[in-house]
Design an enzyme around this catalytic site. Structure first.
Site, PDB file in Angstrom:
ATOM      1  N   HIS A 369      38.103 -11.714 -60.706  1.00  0.00           N
ATOM      2  CA  HIS A 369      36.919 -11.309 -60.219  1.00  0.00           C
ATOM      3  C   HIS A 369      37.102  -9.829 -59.796  1.00  0.00           C
ATOM      4  O   HIS A 369      36.107  -8.908 -59.915  1.00  0.00           O
ATOM      5  CB  HIS A 369      36.549 -12.003 -58.867  1.00  0.00           C
ATOM      6  N   CYS A 682      26.723 -15.045 -70.290  1.00  0.00           N
ATOM      7  CA  CYS A 682      27.085 -13.972 -69.695  1.00  0.00           C
ATOM      8  C   CYS A 682      28.469 -13.792 -69.121  1.00  0.00           C
ATOM      9  O   CYS A 682      28.682 -13.110 -68.128  1.00  0.00           O
ATOM     10  CB  CYS A 682      26.106 -14.130 -68.304  1.00  0.00           C
TER      11      CYS A 682
HETATM   12  C1  PEP Z   1      31.417 -16.734 -65.566  1.00  0.00           C
HETATM   13  O1  PEP Z   1      32.055 -17.654 -65.017  1.00  0.00           O
HETATM   14  O2  PEP Z   1      31.456 -16.693 -66.882  1.00  0.00           O
HETATM   15  C2  PEP Z   1      30.461 -15.756 -64.923  1.00  0.00           C
HETATM   16  C3  PEP Z   1      29.888 -15.121 -65.541  1.00  0.00           C
HETATM   17  O3  PEP Z   1      30.614 -15.925 -63.652  1.00  0.00           O
HETATM   18  P1  PEP Z   1      31.792 -15.148 -62.691  1.00  0.00           P
HETATM   19  O4  PEP Z   1      32.485 -14.363 -63.488  1.00  0.00           O
HETATM   20  O5  PEP Z   1      31.097 -14.534 -61.602  1.00  0.00           O
HETATM   21  O6  PEP Z   1      32.268 -16.434 -61.996  1.00  0.00           O
END
Ligand code: PEP
Ligand code: MG
Length: 757
Positions: A369, A682
């Site tokens: 993250h 996404c």
């Molecule tokens: C994902 O898991 O691909 C996503 C878009 O959410 P995050 O990266 O915020 O967990």
């Protein structure tokens, strides 16, 4: 010749050295007097200082006893001779007959052949070797342990002198000292871009300026008190019920405890105090010695333990000096490149974004993250930059190259010039992508692909018109929570969402409900430590257990979208029943708002993220339930492969473009076609031209990515024949005896068809 009683020796010597350091002398004179003082105090006929230059040569900088003509002339390479061996191993050498040692190398200009005994210690700072300090005697003798210790303590003072840059004035023109040596580190590029700036250590080293003590006993007491509090704090952490009985966290704490009670460590620090150092300088000395030795280890497990030991010593230093500061705010350069071993996403958000030019991580993984947040902030990231933190000092010049995964510390002017040119070239390329801004993203065979961007902060919104994206496909609402110091109230959330919608200027925005938990830490929200946070109490699970939190967010979203369209989706859905539960809460909020005469959204589009593999066996029920589905490929990949996205050892082990994951994605596309459910993706894979190409080949007609990726992905798809790729890709995925990895096939397809990936 026997040595004089040394019990008071080191203290007297250090006091003299302190006086010498304070006198207004030119650097050569100071160094000459220092070696004279050491020789006299240690009753040695010779005392010499060798300083490590940036070209790996140890140069004699001062001597008492050897031929003075040899100063600045005698040189040894790293690893060569006794002095070079000490520098390379960062270990002292104590020899009664130096010339009998296999590494001995005779330097005729020094006239050292008449000296038999030899004691040399490395001059260390923060684990780095800066030079070597040597004493020699004619008589053949072995130096005592306390004499070795005394010389090491003295070497610390010289390390300070080198570190202050004073010796630069007597360094031959054209040469540099090692402390200022340019270093290039090869890591992995986690976010593209080039940043030119200056180092900020995320956890700055405690700089010990007060080296020499007045009263050893009171310093030993200070050390004992600080150690006492340190042990109590570790024991407290270990006995907290939320620290699991097993697991990595506990293992680290157990290691801390082991070090904190280690008698050898304590004894070495006490010895350093008895030799004249303050408690903090003693901690630093022992830390530096240990680090220098451990840095040469190759075993990853032991290196990890070195980090633990380093952390512990830093904690002790902070106890002793009361230093706790981060470099955020004052003193932070306007072009900061943050260096950290590891960092949480929230910690990065604490830094003023306008001053950030890059992020360097020793650990980390491309979909962790903190890296996603850095990408959202548009700053280059290099990960797996081994040794970067130890080699950097606050304020050093640095260049981060997120394209090639390189890091240049203290770059020479040629490298700097080359990068300035690269920055210009990049700007030109960006210009070309910008020129595509108003070009419709339509493939060569006429497929309109919707290119959306990911966002999470107000500062992201100007990127929407700049990138030419069709809208915001993922708005990570948790970022507002992560940068706030208290829980954002209903009105604050509403104002924030309203602002986002206004700035999007009529383009669609898909808000994702809070996705906190796991490594997305919200400091004011007390959650328990979990052994497997990624599989734990996070996202929709947490929201359903705290309906007050979720209802507030739903209410804020509904109010902010009055008379407009509200698009929202739920993260980490595992069972369709969770969607029902949220719909019920949403219904209650709608009723509440209408009862009080509030305007409602004109249209509501309610979606789910597909991130948990269990949903693969509920695809039809899921799609019957929602208006759209968005694949979170970062999480779906980590859960499908059972490979932690934040753990570099495993995150790259399996290929996102490998057959298993592409087949999963193809099944999702087929279910969406069958159910006529709008589908998008996404995760980070949408932002790389090659994987975005694969997604289009699988049948995706909408993808959402970081704003800087929109241009390159658009450039790719303009030259793509989507149907031809689909045919090729399907054949490859159906092939039971594949010979070529799909990634290679895709690259070949791109090359043969002139597609820029
Ligand atoms: C994902 O898991 O691909 C996503 C878009 O959410 P995050 O990266 O915020 O967990
Ligand atoms: Mg996710």
């Amino acid at each position: 010749m026997p040595m004089r009683d040394l019990s008071a020796g080191p203290r007297v010597l250090l006091r003299r050295l302190r006086e010498l350091m304070a006198e207004p002398l030119d650097p050569q004179e100071r160094l000459d007097r220092i070696v004279r003082q050491i020789a006299s105090n240690m009753v040695a006929e010779v005392c010499s200082v060798y300083v490590l230059r940036s070209d790996g040569v140890l140069e004699l900088y001062a001597t008492e006893g050897l031929n003075p003509e040899a100063v600045h002339l005698s040189q040894l390479k790293m690893g060569q001779g006794l002095v070079g061996t000490i520098a390379a191993s960062a270990q002292p050498l104590n020899l009664s007959d130096a010339q009998a040692h296999p590494a001995f190398r005779y330097l005729p200009e020094t006239g050292e052949e008449i000296y038999h005994s030899f004691l040399g210690v490395p001059i260390l700072r923060a684990g780095r070797t800066l030079g070597v300090l040597v004493v020699q005697n004619k008589a053949s003798r072995t130096y005592r342990e306390d004499e070795v210790e005394a010389l090491e303590t003295t070497a610390m003072v010289i390390a300070e002198m080198i570190a202050t840059g004073e010796l630069k004035k007597i360094t031959k023109p054209g040469l540099e000292l090692d402390l200022t040596r340019p270093v290039t580190i090869e890591g992995d590029g986690y976010n593209e871009g080039i940043g030119l700036g200056h180092v900020i250590l995320h956890e700055p080293r405690v700089v010990v300026t007060n080296l020499l003590n007045e009263d050893a006993e009171s310093e030993v007491r200070r050390l004992a008190e600080a150690l006492g509090s340190l042990r109590i704090s570790i024991d407290d952490m270990l006995s907290r019920r939320d620290v699991a009985t097993e697991g990595e966290h506990r293992e680290v704490l157990e290691t801390y405890r082991m070090f904190a009670y280690d008698q050898g460590w304590v004894r070495r620090m006490e010895e350093a105090i008895h030799n004249g150092l303050t408690a903090e300088a003693a901690v630093e000395k022992v830390q530096s010695d240990t680090k220098a030795r451990m840095m040469r280890l190759t075993d990853p497990y032991l290196r990890e333990r070195m980090h633990d030991f380093d952390d512990l010593a830093n904690r002790l230093l902070r106890q002793l000096t009361g230093f706790s500061g981060r470099s955020i705010g004052e003193g932070m350069p306007a072009d900061a490149i943050i260096f950290a071993r590891a960092m949480g996403a929230a910690e990065l958000l604490d830094y003023p974004r306008e001053r950030l030019r890059g992020l360097v991580l020793e650990d980390g993984a491309v979909t962790s993250h903190v890296v996603i947040v850095a990408r959202a902030m548009g700053i280059p990231v290099v990960g797996q930059a081994v040794g970067a933190v130890a080699l950097a000092e606050n304020g050093d010049a640095a260049i981060i190259d997120g394209d090639d995964g390189q890091l240049h510390l203290r770059p020479v002017s040629d490298v700097l010039k080359a990068y300035e040119e690269k920055v210009r070239l990049r700007a030109r390329r960006q210009e070309q992508f910008r020129a595509l801004r108003d070009v419709d993203p339509v493939t060569k065979d006429g497929k309109r692909i919707s290119l959306m961007m990911n966002a999470g902060l107000i500062v992201d919104l100007p990127h929407l018109p700049e990138s030419g994206a069709d809208g915001i496909g993922l708005f990570r609402t948790e970022l507002q929570f992560m940068i706030a110091s208290t829980m954002p109230k209903l009105e604050e959330q509403e104002a924030f969402y309203r602002n986002v919608i206004r700035q999007a200027g009529g383009l669609p925005v898909t808000f994702r409900a809070l996705d906190i938990g796991g490594d997305k830490v919200v400091s004011y929200f007390r959650a328990h430590e979990e052994e497997n946070p990624a599989l734990g109490w996070r996202a929709i699970r947490l929201s359903l257990d705290r309906p007050g939190l979720l209802r507030t967010q739903l209410r804020a979203l509904l109010r902010a979208s009055a008379d407009a369209e509200l698009r929202m989706m739920l993260p980490m859905v595992t069972e369709v029943a969770e969607i029902h539960a949220v719909r019920d809460l949403l219904q209650k909020e709608v009723q509440h708002l209408s009862k009080f005469g509030h305007s409602l959204p004109r249209k509501l589009q309610f979606g789910a993220m597909l991130e948990v593999p269990a949903l693969m066996w509920q695809l039809d029920e899921l799609m019957a339930e929602v208006d759209f589905v968005s694949v979170g490929s970062n999480d779906l990949f980590q859960f499908s492969m059972a490979a932690d996205r934040g753990n570099a050892r495993v995150s790259d082990r399996f290929d996102m473009l490998g057959r298993p994951f592409l087949r999963i994605l193809r099944d999702i596309v087929r279910a969406a076609e069958r159910n006529k459910t709008p589908l998008t993706l996404c995760g980070e894979m949408a932002g790389k031209p090659l994987s975005a190409m694969a997604l289009i080949g699988l049948g995706f007609r909408s993808v959402s990515m970081a704003p800087t990726s929109v241009g390159p992905v658009k450039a790719m798809l303009l030259s793509l024949d989507a149907d031809r790729l689909t045919e090729t890709l399907n054949a490859a995925l159906d092939d039971r005896q594949p010979r070529e990895p799909v990634r290679e096939l895709l690259m070949r397809f791109a090359a043969e068809n002139g597609i820029p990936v």
